[in-house]
Design a protein around this motif. Structure first.
Motif, mmCIF file in Angstrom:
data_model
loop_
_atom_site.group_PDB
_atom_site.id
_atom_site.type_symbol
_atom_site.label_atom_id
_atom_site.label_comp_id
_atom_site.label_asym_id
_atom_site.label_seq_id
_atom_site.Cartn_x
_atom_site.Cartn_y
_atom_site.Cartn_z
ATOM 1 N N TYR A 72 21.116 32.169 33.090
ATOM 2 C CA TYR A 72 22.054 31.080 33.303
ATOM 3 C C TYR A 72 21.669 29.951 32.364
ATOM 4 N N GLY A 73 22.643 29.390 31.685
ATOM 5 C CA GLY A 73 22.373 28.274 30.789
ATOM 6 C C GLY A 73 23.488 27.256 30.849
ATOM 7 N N ALA A 74 23.125 26.011 30.680
ATOM 8 C CA ALA A 74 24.119 24.937 30.655
ATOM 9 C C ALA A 74 23.605 23.832 29.743
ATOM 10 N N VAL A 75 24.530 23.216 29.021
ATOM 11 C CA VAL A 75 24.194 22.048 28.214
ATOM 12 C C VAL A 75 24.647 20.824 28.997
ATOM 13 N N LEU A 76 23.706 19.940 29.265
ATOM 14 C CA LEU A 76 23.978 18.725 30.028
ATOM 15 C C LEU A 76 23.836 17.535 29.092
ATOM 16 N N ARG A 77 24.660 16.533 29.283
ATOM 17 C CA ARG A 77 24.577 15.335 28.444
ATOM 18 C C ARG A 77 24.350 14.132 29.347
ATOM 19 N N THR A 78 23.385 13.298 28.992
ATOM 20 C CA THR A 78 23.102 12.097 29.766
ATOM 21 C C THR A 78 24.117 11.004 29.423
ATOM 22 N N TYR A 79 24.200 10.023 30.326
ATOM 23 C CA TYR A 79 25.093 8.885 30.083
ATOM 24 C C TYR A 79 24.616 8.085 28.878
ATOM 25 N N GLU A 80 25.578 7.470 28.189
ATOM 26 C CA GLU A 80 25.270 6.599 27.051
ATOM 27 C C GLU A 80 24.547 5.344 27.542
ATOM 28 N N THR A 81 24.030 4.556 26.603
ATOM 29 C CA THR A 81 23.459 3.253 26.928
ATOM 30 C C THR A 81 24.512 2.466 27.691
ATOM 31 N N PHE A 82 24.091 1.785 28.749
ATOM 32 C CA PHE A 82 25.023 1.087 29.626
ATOM 33 C C PHE A 82 25.716 -0.064 28.895
ATOM 34 N N ARG A 83 27.040 -0.042 28.944
ATOM 35 C CA ARG A 83 27.851 -1.081 28.315
ATOM 36 C C ARG A 83 29.277 -0.989 28.854
ATOM 37 N N VAL A 84 30.090 -1.992 28.539
ATOM 38 C CA VAL A 84 31.518 -1.928 28.858
ATOM 39 C C VAL A 84 32.153 -1.019 27.815
ATOM 40 N N LYS A 85 32.782 0.034 28.279
ATOM 41 C CA LYS A 85 33.416 1.004 27.374
ATOM 42 C C LYS A 85 34.807 0.533 26.957
#
Length: 186
Positions: A72-85
């Motif tokens: 089983y494999g998955a690519v996970l991405r963390t949240y960007e640096t906190f800011r107003v998008k």
């Protein structure tokens, strides 16, 4: 991770890996009592805006000795640096979308609106902050405090300022049906 049956904890943990740009990520495992659910908490915060690969090799076994049979494999991405998008303003409010879920808390004292708004309503939901009760066709300066932060403790770091004009209210005609038992006859 959630399994359909109790798993051999040692077998699963020895076949589990989480890798990022710096290599293997070390952490702590915790299991649901019946060994059907596994959580992995990294020893240090993961880098923001970064991809990580989670892998569970096919050799991981259930408590009864059966292997998964497939990796089983998955690519996970963390949240960007906190800011107003982004932000969006309508006739009576402004919505701020952030790059990560907001920390739980009260935000009324962390938002300043000029000119002042009577009965300003401030709500949050996930990564979104809502301001309600602005007046149509009005110029506002909205400032979000540098203290606003995400669930992991990262804050804006400096105030976020938005100069905006709410759209004017378009005229509308509403015709309310009369409800009466009276009949007019000519």
């Amino acid at each position: 991770l959630t399994f359909n049956q109790p798993m051999d904890r040692q077998s699963v943990q020895s076949n589990f890996s989480l890798n990022g740009p710096g290599g293997a990520v070390s952490g702590t495992f915790s299991w649901i009592d019946d060994s059907t659910g596994l959580s992995f908490v990294p020893d240090a915060p993961l880098a923001r805006g970064t991809g990580y690969t989670l892998s569970l090799r096919a050799e991981a076994k259930s408590r009864s000795g059966m292997t998964l049979g497939e990796e089983y494999g998955a690519v996970l991405r963390t949240y960007e640096t906190f800011r107003v998008k982004e932000s969006e303003t309508n006739v009576t409010g402004t919505v701020f979308q952030f790059t990560a879920p907001l920390a739980k808390g009260e935000y009324e004292d962390l938002v300043t609106v000029s000119p002042a708004v009577e009965d300003l309503l401030v709500n949050t939901d996930g990564s979104t902050l809502y301001l309600y009760n602005l007046q149509p066709g009005t110029d506002y300066v909205i400032e979000l405090s540098a203290q606003i932060g995400d669930q992991w403790g990262q804050s804006l770091g400096s105030p976020y300022r938005l100069e905006v004009q709410t759209p004017s209210l378009s005229p509308n005609l509403y015709v309310l049906p009369m409800v009466s038992n009276t009949i007019f006859v000519r």
